[in-house]
Each structure stands twice: as C-alpha cells, then as structure tokens.
Write an enzyme that holds these catalytic residues in place. Sequence first.
Site, PDB file in Angstrom:
ATOM      1  N   ASN A  82      -3.081  -1.671  -5.211  1.00  0.00           N
ATOM      2  CA  ASN A  82      -3.480  -1.729  -6.624  1.00  0.00           C
ATOM      3  C   ASN A  82      -2.354  -1.198  -7.522  1.00  0.00           C
ATOM      4  O   ASN A  82      -1.715  -0.203  -7.198  1.00  0.00           O
ATOM      5  CB  ASN A  82      -4.718  -0.858  -6.848  1.00  0.00           C
ATOM      6  CG  ASN A  82      -5.722  -1.009  -5.740  1.00  0.00           C
ATOM      7  OD1 ASN A  82      -6.256  -2.077  -5.540  1.00  0.00           O
ATOM      8  ND2 ASN A  82      -5.938   0.053  -4.969  1.00  0.00           N
ATOM      9  N   GLU A 114       2.885  -0.845   0.989  1.00  0.00           N
ATOM     10  CA  GLU A 114       2.114  -0.898  -0.265  1.00  0.00           C
ATOM     11  C   GLU A 114       3.039  -0.760  -1.466  1.00  0.00           C
ATOM     12  O   GLU A 114       2.870  -1.436  -2.474  1.00  0.00           O
ATOM     13  CB  GLU A 114       1.024   0.188  -0.297  1.00  0.00           C
ATOM     14  CG  GLU A 114       0.062   0.162   0.880  1.00  0.00           C
ATOM     15  CD  GLU A 114      -0.524  -1.201   1.195  1.00  0.00           C
ATOM     16  OE1 GLU A 114      -0.749  -1.990   0.264  1.00  0.00           O
ATOM     17  OE2 GLU A 114      -0.749  -1.491   2.398  1.00  0.00           O
ATOM     18  N   HIS A 140       4.840  -3.952  -2.273  1.00  0.00           N
ATOM     19  CA  HIS A 140       4.003  -4.962  -2.920  1.00  0.00           C
ATOM     20  C   HIS A 140       4.172  -4.926  -4.438  1.00  0.00           C
ATOM     21  O   HIS A 140       3.853  -5.909  -5.113  1.00  0.00           O
ATOM     22  CB  HIS A 140       2.522  -4.710  -2.607  1.00  0.00           C
ATOM     23  CG  HIS A 140       2.004  -5.460  -1.413  1.00  0.00           C
ATOM     24  ND1 HIS A 140       2.247  -6.789  -1.200  1.00  0.00           N
ATOM     25  CD2 HIS A 140       1.205  -5.064  -0.382  1.00  0.00           C
ATOM     26  CE1 HIS A 140       1.622  -7.180  -0.089  1.00  0.00           C
ATOM     27  NE2 HIS A 140       0.992  -6.158   0.426  1.00  0.00           N
ATOM     28  N   GLU A 161       2.110 -11.261   1.704  1.00  0.00           N
ATOM     29  CA  GLU A 161       1.941 -10.425   2.888  1.00  0.00           C
ATOM     30  C   GLU A 161       3.086 -10.591   3.902  1.00  0.00           C
ATOM     31  O   GLU A 161       3.639  -9.604   4.378  1.00  0.00           O
ATOM     32  CB  GLU A 161       0.585 -10.680   3.547  1.00  0.00           C
ATOM     33  CG  GLU A 161      -0.606 -10.274   2.678  1.00  0.00           C
ATOM     34  CD  GLU A 161      -0.573  -8.836   2.198  1.00  0.00           C
ATOM     35  OE1 GLU A 161       0.233  -8.037   2.711  1.00  0.00           O
ATOM     36  OE2 GLU A 161      -1.345  -8.496   1.275  1.00  0.00           O
TER      37      GLU A 161
HETATM   38  N1  0A1 Z   1      -3.326  -6.167   0.596  1.00  0.00           N
HETATM   39  C1  0A1 Z   1      -3.560  -5.139   1.547  1.00  0.00           C
HETATM   40  C2  0A1 Z   1      -4.558  -5.477   2.590  1.00  0.00           C
HETATM   41  C3  0A1 Z   1      -5.990  -5.393   2.223  1.00  0.00           C
HETATM   42  C4  0A1 Z   1      -6.732  -6.550   2.157  1.00  0.00           C
HETATM   43  C5  0A1 Z   1      -8.080  -6.516   1.910  1.00  0.00           C
HETATM   44  C6  0A1 Z   1      -8.677  -5.284   1.760  1.00  0.00           C
HETATM   45  O1  0A1 Z   1     -10.040  -5.258   1.598  1.00  0.00           O
HETATM   46  C7  0A1 Z   1     -10.834  -4.487   2.228  1.00  0.00           C
HETATM   47  C8  0A1 Z   1      -7.955  -4.111   1.809  1.00  0.00           C
HETATM   48  C9  0A1 Z   1      -6.591  -4.195   2.019  1.00  0.00           C
HETATM   49  C10 0A1 Z   1      -2.267  -4.895   2.311  1.00  0.00           C
HETATM   50  O2  0A1 Z   1      -1.613  -5.855   2.697  1.00  0.00           O
HETATM   51  O3  0A1 Z   1      -1.933  -3.773   2.551  1.00  0.00           O
HETATM   52 ZN    ZN Z   2       0.181  -6.189   2.303  1.00  0.00          ZN
END
Ligand code: 0A1
Ligand code: ZN
Length: 911
Positions: A272, A305, A308, A327
């Site tokens: 986030n 993170e 990102h 990702e």
């Molecule tokens: N974008 C995050 C992964 C993630 C995906 C879904 C979630 O929902 C419960 C939580 C995290 C990452 O790649 O770290």
């Molecule tokens: Zn990620």
Amino acid sequence: MRTDTAQPVRLSDYRAPDYLIEAVDLDIKLHLNATHVRARLSVRPNPLGRPGAPLVLDGDGLKAAMVLLDGVALDLGANALSPDRLTLSEPPRTAFELTIDTLVDPSANTQLMGLYRSGSAYCTQCEAEGFRRITYFLDRPDVLSVYTTRIEAEKAQAPVLLGNGNLVESGDITGSTRHYAIWHDPHPKPCYLFALVGGDLGSIHDRFTTTSGRNVELGIYVEHGKETRVAYAMDALKRCMRWDEEAFGREYDLDVFNIVAVSDFNMGAMENKGLNIFNDKYVLALPQTATDLDYAHIEGVIAHEYFHNWTGNRITCRDWFQLCLKEGLTVFRDQEFSSDQRSRPVKRIADVRTLRAAQFPEDSGPLAHNVRPETYLEINNFYTPTIYEKGAEVIRMLKALIGAEAFRKGMDLYFDRCDGMAATVEDFIACFAKVAGRDLTHFMRWYTQAGTPALSVSSDYDADAKTFTLTLAQSTAPTPGQPAKLPLVIPVALGLVGADGDLPLTTKAPDEDGGASAHECASGVFELTTASRRIVFHTVAERPAPSVLRGFSAPVKLDLDSNADDLLTLAERDSDLFNRWQAIQTLATRLLTTSVGAIRAGGLPKPDTRFAEALGGVLGAFASDPAFTAQAISLPTEADIAREIGRDVDLDAIHMARRELRRSVGAQLQPRLLSAYEALSNDAPYSPDARSAGARALRNAALDLICAGDARTGADIAMRQFQSAHNMTEQFGALAVLSMVAGDQREQALDAFYRTHASDPLVIDKWFALQALIPETETYERVRGLMEHHAFTYANPNRLRSLIGSFAANLTQFHAADGRGYDLIASVVMEIDSRNPQVAARLLGAFRTWRSMEAGRQAHAQLALKRVAATQGLSADVRDIVDRSLNLLTKERATDTLDSFRSRFSPRPAR
Ligand code: 0A1
Ligand code: ZN
C-alpha cells in the site's frame, strides 16, 4: 462471501472504464462492530469509455445507508443497490459527486480482506478486490484517484492512526474520547493500494535522505513489547532504498514511509502506498527468535514491498491479467537486491530451488497457467509461483538476451514513459524492443504459453577435426487448454570446461551450419529460437565437459547427455558456481532415480562411493565459501526426485532411496563432516550477515548428514547443540535434526523448545511446522493431536499454515498410500472455507501434483477432491481450484482458451 457462481473474466473482454474517479475523500469512523465509512467520489465520464453508459460500482457484502448524487439523496431500489453492486443507470454526462455511506463490521471480518481486526488493531487489505468490502467503487486497477482519508477512532483504543501518503492534520475531538487524523496521498493510485491502520501500537523511527535531498521519516509499527525486534527490518529498509537509487535510479516520493506488522495476514505483505502492511513474520527478528533464513526473508520481503513503490504503484497494472507486470518484475528486483547484499551464486541456487519446488509442479499439473493468464474465475488464485517466480525468470531472460546495459536503458524508458499509468506487459516489452532495436514479438510467447519447456542437449566431440558439437532441442508438453506448443526464445548460457578451466568459444558465422554470432561467443549466451539448433565449436583441443544453462539462464527442464565424468569435472572446476552445484544435484538425482527403480522392483539401491567422494571434495574446500558448500552437500529433496520421475510416483520408494543415499554419504564422510562441524563452531556474538549465516548453514547441513550416517552420534551432537545454542539458527537446526530420529530425545527436545518459547507465536509456528514435517506414518496422529492443542487455531493464517500447510508439504505423509493425508487436508479445506476462502484455496493447491502419483494414490486423491467438489456453497476460490484440479473445465472455457491461444500468434508490431 463470493460463492461458486462466479463468471469467468477474460483478457479479451477488456474495455476502458466508462467513468473515472479523480478524487476520493474518505471519512472513516472506526468502531469495533459498526464502522461508518463515508466516501465522496469525484466522478467524471471517461472520454475513452461509452458515453451515457450506466455507472456500475462494485461491492462485496456491503450495506449502504445513504447515497447522494451532487448532494441529493437517491432512492435506489433493490435492482440498483445490492450488497455487491451499486448501479446508476443514467448518471450525469458531466462531472458529478457521489457520496456513499456504508457500515462495515471489522470484528466479523474473518476473510482478512477489506477492513478487519488483527489483535487489537484495525487494518486493511485491499489487493486484489478488498476495497469493495469497504465501500462501493470502481474496483479495478486502471481507475486511479487521489485519496484523502480522515480516520477517527477512540483515542484509548487506537492512539495510532495511519493512512496513505502524508499526514496533514490530526487532533482530538472536543467533548469526546475520540481523535482523528487526516492523510493525503498526492499520487493517483488504484484502490487496491488503499490502506489504513488504527491501533495501540509501539514503533521505532528512523530517517532516510534521498539522493536528491528529500527527508523521509521511516516508521515501523508493531504490537507493544516487540519494538526490540524491528532493528533488522529497519536496516534492510534503508539499504534497499539506497540500492534502488543506485541500481535503478528510483527515489522515494513521499515524506513518510510506514510499515505496520500484524499477526493475522493472508499473505506475506502488501505494498500500500506509503503504508506497507506486513505479516509480522517478515518484520520481527531477534537472534533468539529468528533463524538466518528468517532474516534473509525479512530482507527480501521488505525490499520487495518497497520496490513496488515504482514497479506496481507509480506504474500499476491495467487489469489483473497483467499481474506479472508488477509481481514478476518486483521479484526480479528483490532477487537482485539480495544477490548484491549476499552471495550472488548462493542466492541464485536458493531461487532456483524455490522455482523448481513451487513453480515447476504447478506448470506441469492441472493448475498450469500462463505468466499472463487470459481468463480467471477468482483473481486471488493467481498470486502464484508462475506469476511471481516464473514472471521474474522471464525478466531475467530478457536481460540475458539484450545485455545488462540495454536492460537498464529499457527500465529507464519504462519508468519514464509509463509513470502514472496503468500499463500492460506489451507497454513494458515495447520499451526494451525500442532500446535494443529488436523485435521481441517471439519473446512474448513466454507470457502467453504455459508449461515448462524441456531442453535436451547432446554433444559430440570430433578429436580429428577438433570440433565439439552441441545439439539443442526444445519441446513443451500440453497444459490445460493449450494442447499445441510453439518454440520459445531460450537464452542458453554455455561454457566448455577443459582440464585447466574454461575453453574459448569459437564458432563460424551464424549463417554457416552450426555457426553462432560473435556476440553469442563473447557473452556465452546462445539463443535457441526454433525447435532445435546445432552449434559447432572449433579449435577445441580436448574433449570438454559442456556446462549448459549456466546460472540457470532459462526456466526449463534440462536433459543433458553428459556422463558421470563430465559431471564430476563440472562439480570440481566449473567457473560457474551454479553449475558446479547443479552437477552434484544431477549426479545425485541420477543415482536416486535408479535406486527408486531398484526398490520398486523389489531390490536394493547400489552404494556409490564415487559420489560421496565428490561431495567430500566440495566439503574439503568449505572454508572459502561455506554458504555454497552448504547448498552443495544438501541432496535433492523428495519433491525434486518425484518431479524428475514425473509419473507413477511412489513416494515411499523415493523416501527410502533418499534415506539410503544420505546414510551412505553420511557414513562415508563422517570424519570429514565431524571436523568441518567442529571447525565451524564459533562463540562470536550473533550477526545475520551472509558470511556468518553461511557458516551456520554449513554446520547444520554437516550435522544433518552426520546424523543420517549414524543416528546415535548425530543425535547426541544435535542434543548438545540444542542445549548450548546461542541463537535460533543453531537451536532450530539441532531440533530439526533431532526431529528426524524417533525416540525420547526428540520428544524431550520438542517439549523443552515449547516451554522456552510458549509465549512467542512466531517461534511456536516453527514448533508446529517441524512436527508436521516428520516423514513417519505416526505424523498423521501427531498432527491430529496438535490440532487439539490449546495453541492451535484456524483463525490465524500463520498458525494454520504452520501445522496444516506443513503437513500438506510433507510429501510422504500427505501422499500416504492409504489416502488419509488427502482426506485430512480436504476436511480442513471444507472446515475453513467459509471463514477464510483465500487460505482454504491455497491449502487445496497441495493437490496440484496428484495426477503424477501412482494409481492407488491417484484414486484416493481424486476421491478426496470429489468430496470437496460435491460440497454445496463453496467459495469461488475453492470452487475454482477444485474444478481445475479435477479438470472440470467447462467446454466453453476450454475452447475459449484455445482460440485466444491461436490468435495470439499472429505477429503484432511492438509499440
Ligand atoms: N502484492 C502483494 C501480495 C498480496 C496479494 C494479495 C493479498 O491479499 C491478501 C496480500 C498481499 C505482494 O506481492 O507482496
Ligand atoms: Zn509483490
């Protein structure tokens, strides 16, 4: 809960949104059971959308108390307003404001999506589609808005109030026990990056100054009492912020960067904007509570993170089919960061182990899908090793093909061109095509074709002509919905190893039969673009050992015709450390698959002293690179062998073969293992750095082999190590060795470990996991017993994964011949599905290899899956996994995938 009536979503149906939401003003009054959310949305028709189209906002289990259009209350009937949709059939043709009040119950939210409670804190998780559980919204990643969030809560309950972006105002509410904070995030973002946290949390703070002089306040928030455990995470954060500036020219873009660690979280962590929320397992560490591996994971996830922020947040995905765009690329970036912080070859070995253990089985089973999927029923099921790990491999190949310099230029162009956009894989690849002056249409097949290619390599030396010929051939087996496969562009990094090391690579011009380009010879990276290719090397004075796929230059299954002598040569002196390690693994795998055949035919494995000697040779050089040596003496896992065998798999035979090889190697090398073990003992204070961690890894790996060779001696040493350990790596390493030897010593050590760490959930997770992984038939009863333990709960995903997830990863016991392992996992999946569908679906993924098992196991697995499939009211998540696992593809879905698969290959110019 979304249930099993979900409709497929298709990439080919993508349309730009009809409306845009430019600004979102949220006023959130936190209450345990009835949180008020007021959302003021500044909406306008999208010039790229359909004029006059209805506005359809997504919801998920919502209750709307009030909807205002430009300040006027709307009287919406049940058709226009339901828990999962808010429809305005004739919205204004110009900009307008929509105000929506919803009421949500964070305490009742067991799915951990949307706004929920973890411990005594409020927190959110909105990726992929959690924001629609907070308010009605265009919950899709290509709708970017500027958010202002006012958060209000009881001051005593939630003295800390955090949001995205920068804090603009905070204060008490006069005449009340409540207070508020207003956060503003100037960067437009999709709603999946929204977050808030409210709670009574402890914190540590630091500062980072970016290269261009921005002062960033860093904060890490944790449960009170855990502040002493965040120093390493903070250090990792500052290191990765600097690294991203140096390696990719990326600076942080807000004045605040906060991380919050919570103990109830479905995944690892979430990026986030300006407010990362973490599973506390990837933040908290002290030498007495975390192993070296935990430290390495913390470093990697913190970096992931953080990275990102550019690859995901500043440039986000147009739709969820493009998930690998953020990702795969971000995994690639975090792998590179860790490689630079630690040993590059050792990191590569670890990453390839993960890829093979997690992604290869997915790619060869019923859940196989493209790196960029074309259809989904439940997006939560696509946070997979294929999107993440194979997605990262695709980027790594791109870099190998165009070279490091062009790769960096392509990244610069991508950041420049796509900043602020919701982009596609095509947008990304077009940047590299442009800087490298190369058509990458063929390369795109890596995104559009599932399955792991098999690369077979045969060699021939002509002593008279002094030529060495390599013949490379590729093929990919069919995967669900893709019966016919096309050749891919495979970068094959090659070396020829002679008596004194690497030989020069000399070939003729590319247009001559078996020739190669000067660039290929200089870089050592040869491209296989067709079904097969012959490469003839000239002036090769001696018969070399071919070192193929150096550094694992492509995610393929390599079938090499090298003989044992070649492999021993590589194990001893390949300049590519990855292939030195691989040569040992290949030798071991060959021995093991032969033994499995012998065992299944009723015979016994033949001992092989040469292999142990080769391992002894590697061990002899341990002092120069202990981390590498630790990897080199760790034999292939049962899963590695099962994968190699591929079909009609009998895990008991595999386990016996492996146990026997470990026994004979351990016995033959015992004196050398003991002296390495002693030489590596060390009383220095704990430091998590790569060198010290490498020494501890090798010491534990040596102990493990000593114990495999002689259980009595090994268990005694392990017990001493367990009792005198200075840190968790030593203590848990010893306990892991002891856990493999049945008897009182094991039970005493397990009890002692529990008593010492009873108040520390993350350590108790290790205790549950270790027991669930014991490869003995009694483990089933042990796990059933542990499910009754007062510390066990279905409510906490970490705890559930530690006991039940580990049992599902215990190959011999999950795949027990009588089917009871399958039944146990199926029952737990059904038990937890209504509480937390995401976690249930992930657990069910353990069945992904069931079709490769021998007939008896297959029958049991199929029965267990059918039992799940027959259950009424399954979540969309579990329904999707169980149907795909059983190949219950609807006819429509199967042909659809096939058609789009065909049409993809009409060449399209790169933009
Ligand atoms: N974008 C995050 C992964 C993630 C995906 C879904 C979630 O929902 C419960 C939580 C995290 C990452 O790649 O770290
Ligand atoms: Zn990620």
